[in-house]
Design a protein around this motif. Structure first.
Motif, PDB file in Angstrom:
ATOM      1  N   UNK A   1     -50.954   6.881   6.738  1.00 48.21           N
ATOM      2  CA  UNK A   1     -51.662   6.740   5.458  1.00 48.21           C
ATOM      3  C   UNK A   1     -50.770   6.119   4.385  1.00 48.21           C
ATOM      4  N   UNK A   2     -49.479   6.364   4.488  1.00 54.50           N
ATOM      5  CA  UNK A   2     -48.518   5.814   3.524  1.00 54.50           C
ATOM      6  C   UNK A   2     -47.832   4.553   4.045  1.00 54.50           C
ATOM      7  N   UNK A   3     -48.054   4.249   5.326  1.00 57.56           N
ATOM      8  CA  UNK A   3     -47.376   3.124   5.990  1.00 57.56           C
ATOM      9  C   UNK A   3     -45.855   3.256   5.849  1.00 57.56           C
ATOM     10  N   UNK A   4     -45.379   4.488   6.066  1.00 52.94           N
ATOM     11  CA  UNK A   4     -43.942   4.759   5.965  1.00 52.94           C
ATOM     12  C   UNK A   4     -43.470   5.554   7.178  1.00 52.94           C
ATOM     13  N   UNK A   5     -42.246   5.235   7.584  1.00 53.46           N
ATOM     14  CA  UNK A   5     -41.590   5.894   8.711  1.00 53.46           C
ATOM     15  C   UNK A   5     -40.346   6.580   8.166  1.00 53.46           C
ATOM     16  N   UNK A   6     -40.247   7.881   8.374  1.00 55.83           N
ATOM     17  CA  UNK A   6     -39.164   8.686   7.809  1.00 55.83           C
ATOM     18  C   UNK A   6     -38.203   9.115   8.919  1.00 55.83           C
ATOM     19  N   UNK A   7     -36.905   8.983   8.639  1.00 54.42           N
ATOM     20  CA  UNK A   7     -35.870   9.400   9.589  1.00 54.42           C
ATOM     21  C   UNK A   7     -34.864  10.264   8.837  1.00 54.42           C
ATOM     22  N   UNK A   8     -34.562  11.426   9.400  1.00 49.50           N
ATOM     23  CA  UNK A   8     -33.581  12.326   8.790  1.00 49.50           C
ATOM     24  C   UNK A   8     -32.270  12.176   9.549  1.00 49.50           C
ATOM     25  N   UNK A   9     -31.184  12.020   8.802  1.00 49.38           N
ATOM     26  CA  UNK A   9     -29.891  12.042   9.486  1.00 49.38           C
ATOM     27  C   UNK A   9     -29.042  13.165   8.913  1.00 49.38           C
ATOM     28  N   UNK A  10     -28.282  13.824   9.794  1.00 55.44           N
ATOM     29  CA  UNK A  10     -27.492  14.983   9.374  1.00 55.44           C
ATOM     30  C   UNK A  10     -26.221  14.583   8.630  1.00 55.44           C
ATOM     31  N   UNK A  11     -25.642  15.556   7.961  1.00 54.55           N
ATOM     32  CA  UNK A  11     -24.347  15.341   7.328  1.00 54.55           C
ATOM     33  C   UNK A  11     -23.337  15.064   8.434  1.00 54.55           C
ATOM     34  N   UNK A  12     -22.509  14.049   8.216  1.00 51.23           N
ATOM     35  CA  UNK A  12     -21.512  13.667   9.218  1.00 51.23           C
ATOM     36  C   UNK A  12     -20.301  13.085   8.503  1.00 51.23           C
ATOM     37  N   UNK A  13     -19.328  12.672   9.286  1.00 53.25           N
ATOM     38  CA  UNK A  13     -18.129  12.067   8.709  1.00 53.25           C
ATOM     39  C   UNK A  13     -18.476  10.796   7.936  1.00 53.25           C
TER      40      UNK A  13
ATOM     41  N   UNK B   1     -29.284  12.761   4.723  1.00 53.75           N
ATOM     42  CA  UNK B   1     -30.175  11.922   3.920  1.00 53.75           C
ATOM     43  C   UNK B   1     -31.506  11.720   4.629  1.00 53.75           C
ATOM     44  N   UNK B   2     -32.473  11.325   3.848  1.00 55.77           N
ATOM     45  CA  UNK B   2     -33.781  10.947   4.360  1.00 55.77           C
ATOM     46  C   UNK B   2     -33.903   9.438   4.199  1.00 55.77           C
ATOM     47  N   UNK B   3     -34.033   8.742   5.319  1.00 55.57           N
ATOM     48  CA  UNK B   3     -34.218   7.294   5.296  1.00 55.57           C
ATOM     49  C   UNK B   3     -35.703   6.997   5.341  1.00 55.57           C
ATOM     50  N   UNK B   4     -36.163   6.081   4.512  1.00 55.23           N
ATOM     51  CA  UNK B   4     -37.591   5.757   4.442  1.00 55.23           C
ATOM     52  C   UNK B   4     -37.758   4.264   4.699  1.00 55.23           C
ATOM     53  N   UNK B   5     -38.580   3.952   5.708  1.00 54.72           N
ATOM     54  CA  UNK B   5     -38.851   2.562   6.078  1.00 54.72           C
ATOM     55  C   UNK B   5     -40.323   2.257   5.825  1.00 54.72           C
ATOM     56  N   UNK B   6     -40.592   1.123   5.212  1.00 55.48           N
ATOM     57  CA  UNK B   6     -41.963   0.667   5.010  1.00 55.48           C
ATOM     58  C   UNK B   6     -42.381  -0.056   6.286  1.00 55.48           C
ATOM     59  N   UNK B   7     -43.542   0.288   6.798  1.00 55.27           N
ATOM     60  CA  UNK B   7     -44.059  -0.330   8.026  1.00 55.27           C
ATOM     61  C   UNK B   7     -45.018  -1.450   7.645  1.00 55.27           C
ATOM     62  N   UNK B   8     -44.708  -2.639   8.124  1.00 53.32           N
ATOM     63  CA  UNK B   8     -45.550  -3.800   7.860  1.00 53.32           C
ATOM     64  C   UNK B   8     -46.353  -4.133   9.111  1.00 53.32           C
ATOM     65  N   UNK B   9     -47.654  -4.294   8.956  1.00 56.31           N
ATOM     66  CA  UNK B   9     -48.490  -4.622  10.131  1.00 56.31           C
ATOM     67  C   UNK B   9     -48.143  -5.985  10.725  1.00 56.31           C
TER      68      UNK B   9
END
Length: 122
Positions: free
Chosen positions: A97-109, A114-122
């Motif tokens: 519905x938002x045309x967004x893909x969310x990826x969580x990455x953990x704390x690391x060296x 952080x939460x990465x947000x990608x816009x999905x283009x058709x």
């Protein structure tokens, strides 16, 4: 080639099962009616999540080494659209519905969580 935790999704209309192997990163497509292997393609290593978008006919595989995006050209033909780094992000969700893909990455060296947000283009 499938080992350890292997995420999978089901394309019910086409009767296809999508699976991502972790090491080495391999994307598998199986025919659910016969059990036969349709194709394999390289994908990100350490796959932890797999998302199937039946509207855009895309498969998103997230792992510790990034995101692999595949397009279902037909029920038996697939093309890799892209492969991107995610700083170790493995857990993901697509919100069509938002045309967004969310990826969580953990704390690391390499940095804080952080939460990465990608816009999905058709």
């Amino acid at each position: 080639g499938m080992n350890r935790n292997t995420p999978m999704k089901f394309d019910e209309p086409d009767q296809r099962i999508f699976i991502a192997g972790r090491t080495p990163g391999t994307f598998f497509v199986f025919d659910a009616t016969s059990g036969s292997l349709i194709t394999t393609m390289d994908c990100v290593d350490m796959a932890d999540d797999l998302t199937w978008d039946p509207v855009l006919h895309r498969v998103y595989v997230t792992g510790s080494h990034g995101i692999s995006v595949f397009h279902q050209d037909s029920k038996d033909t697939y093309t890799q659209l892209s492969q991107m780094k995610t700083i170790g992000g493995k857990t993901s969700i697509y919100v069509p519905e938002l045309k967004k893909f969310y990826v969580v990455h953990p704390k690391a060296a390499t940095g804080d969580a952080a939460l990465l947000i990608y816009r999905v283009n058709p």
